[in-house]
Design an enzyme around this catalytic site. Structure first.
Site, PDB file in Angstrom:
ATOM      1  N   LYS A  87       0.904  -1.011   0.049  1.00  0.00           N
ATOM      2  CA  LYS A  87      -0.119  -0.159   0.136  1.00  0.00           C
ATOM      3  C   LYS A  87       0.855   1.336  -0.031  1.00  0.00           C
ATOM      4  O   LYS A  87       0.324   2.226  -0.631  1.00  0.00           O
ATOM      5  CB  LYS A  87      -1.049  -0.013   1.376  1.00  0.00           C
ATOM      6  CG  LYS A  87      -1.844   1.125   1.316  1.00  0.00           C
ATOM      7  CD  LYS A  87      -2.830   1.186   2.368  1.00  0.00           C
ATOM      8  CE  LYS A  87      -2.281   1.323   3.673  1.00  0.00           C
ATOM      9  NZ  LYS A  87      -3.172   1.334   4.834  1.00  0.00           N
ATOM     10  N   ASP A 161      11.178 -16.379 -28.143  1.00  0.00           N
ATOM     11  CA  ASP A 161      11.515 -15.161 -27.831  1.00  0.00           C
ATOM     12  C   ASP A 161      10.281 -14.975 -26.852  1.00  0.00           C
ATOM     13  O   ASP A 161       9.204 -15.639 -26.779  1.00  0.00           O
ATOM     14  CB  ASP A 161      10.926 -14.429 -28.791  1.00  0.00           C
ATOM     15  CG  ASP A 161      11.144 -12.821 -28.701  1.00  0.00           C
ATOM     16  OD1 ASP A 161      10.436 -12.103 -27.953  1.00  0.00           O
ATOM     17  OD2 ASP A 161      12.425 -12.119 -29.223  1.00  0.00           O
TER      18      ASP A 161
END
Length: 390
Positions: A87, A161
């Site tokens: 937070k 990839d």
């Protein structure tokens, strides 16, 4: 397990660093309590973090060290990241610069560089890794043709990839079925394996199931975009007895987590410490002399954190044979050299791209120069003529 987790937070000039650090120490742990819980105050205070140090940096920023009780978390990355920055990351400018964890925290790698070397029977030189190119648009049969071209040239590892998911046009299982005979033929001919790190994709259930299916069919390495799919996904794969192969962690999205000067995480903390404690066997990141702008100090910090846990460092992004001198000066032999276009776009073909790396490694072992004027005709000279020296 040790009882303390230390985290360094950097605050920009003008921020009340003491106040913000204390807010983290309290707000990211037990918080405050009223008279209803006075009878349990000693227990609650045991969960509070402690501000241990704060110092000014030459840039005008300040660095605060906070010690968290390790008992506040469950030993995994999800709860750790939520505690140290969850937070509070929404509260304003602050950057996590370093995380110091107990040695027995988290998930240790199963293979690391030593285990990968053992699988490949290569001990005395850096490992050479390639990337299938083009990233998209190839069929499974295209992958097999490319692999056949580089396998007998002495390649150690190849990977998908990271952009390539499990697409119908080149399904992951189909890619493995097409490439497996090439790897088997290389093994039969040379006595050495070739690892193919296959990219995982899907939801969490699908990723784990795909990994298990691949390994059941003989696949020998996996690739995971950890920041996209989550550290819990990496931890689950690294602990799964049915997925007993090396896991290569890709840094996709790391810039979004790390590149801002006063927000997020420092690259060594994220791509070094957190990756290493989440179970990765090898971690890719940009080489500072490569095609992406990347600070040398961050690269060195990543390497130090990975090596402390036995994880293989994999400098990437624009790596080519002309960089060998610079990379080997920094790393020595304990490194995986990851090249995409630096192998696949070699002017004499991909096999010559692999041979150029091996030629450069042989010259390095002999103490010979890799400068263009000193090179005979052949794959390495052609590579340096195209890409230059780092």
């Amino acid at each position: 397990m040790s009882h303390v987790i230390e985290v360094d937070y950097q605050f920009p000039a003008g921020v009340d660093a003491v106040r913000q650090a204390q807010a983290i120490a309290i707000g990211q742990t037990a918080g405050s309590w009223d008279a209803r819980f006075q009878h349990r105050e000693a227990q609650l205070r045991g969960h509070l973090a402690e501000l241990r140090d704060i110092r000014s940096l030459p840039t005008g920023r300040q660095l605060a060290t906070i010690a968290f009780p390790a008992e506040n978390v469950d030993g995994r990355m999800g709860s750790l990241l939520t505690m140290i920055f969850g937070k509070y990351s929404l509260a304003g400018p602050a950057k996590v610069m370093a995380i110091r964890l107990p040695v027995d925290y988290g998930q240790a790698c199963r293979f690391g560089l030593a285990g990968i070397r053992k699988k490949l029977h290569v001990a005395e030189r850096p490992l050479v890794m390639a990337i299938f190119k083009p990233a998209l648009g190839l069929s499974a049969e295209d992958h097999a043709e490319i692999l056949a071209e580089v396998a007998m040239a002495g390649l150690d590892i190849i990977k998908d990839d990271e952009i390539l998911p499990d697409l119908p046009s080149a399904a992951t299982l189909a890619r493995w079925e097409a490439c497996a005979p090439i790897i088997e033929a290389r093994r039969d001919r040379t006595g050495r394996d070739l690892l193919y790190a296959m990219n995982l994709s899907g939801d969490a259930r699908q990723v784990q199931e795909l990994a298990r299916q691949l390994v059941t069919r003989g696949a020998n390495a996996l690739l995971l975009n950890v920041l996209a799919y989550g550290f819990p996904m990496l931890e689950a794969l690294a602990a799964d007895p049915e997925v007993n192969v090396p896991i290569f962690a890709h840094p996709a999205l790391a810039g979004a987590w790390c590149a801002a000067p006063d927000h997020g995480f420092a690259y060594p903390a994220l791509l070094g410490t957190v990756m290493a404690y989440a179970g990765a066997d090898a971690v890719l990141y940009p080489a500072h002399y490569g095609s992406l702008p990347f600070p040398e100090a961050d690269e060195q910090g990543i390497v130090q954190a990975l090596r402390a846990r036995g994880v293989a460092p994999v400098p990437s992004a624009g790596v080519h044979p002309g960089m060998l001198g610079a990379i080997l000066k920094d790393y020595g032999k304990d490194v995986i050299l990851n090249a995409g276009t630096g192998i696949m776009d070699h002017p004499m073909g991909p096999a010559s791209g692999v041979l150029a790396f091996h030629e450069g490694l042989e010259r390095w072992q002999e103490g010979a120069s890799c400068q263009l004027s000193d090179l005979p005709a052949g794959p390495l000279r052609a590579a340096v003529e195209k890409w230059g020296n780092a």
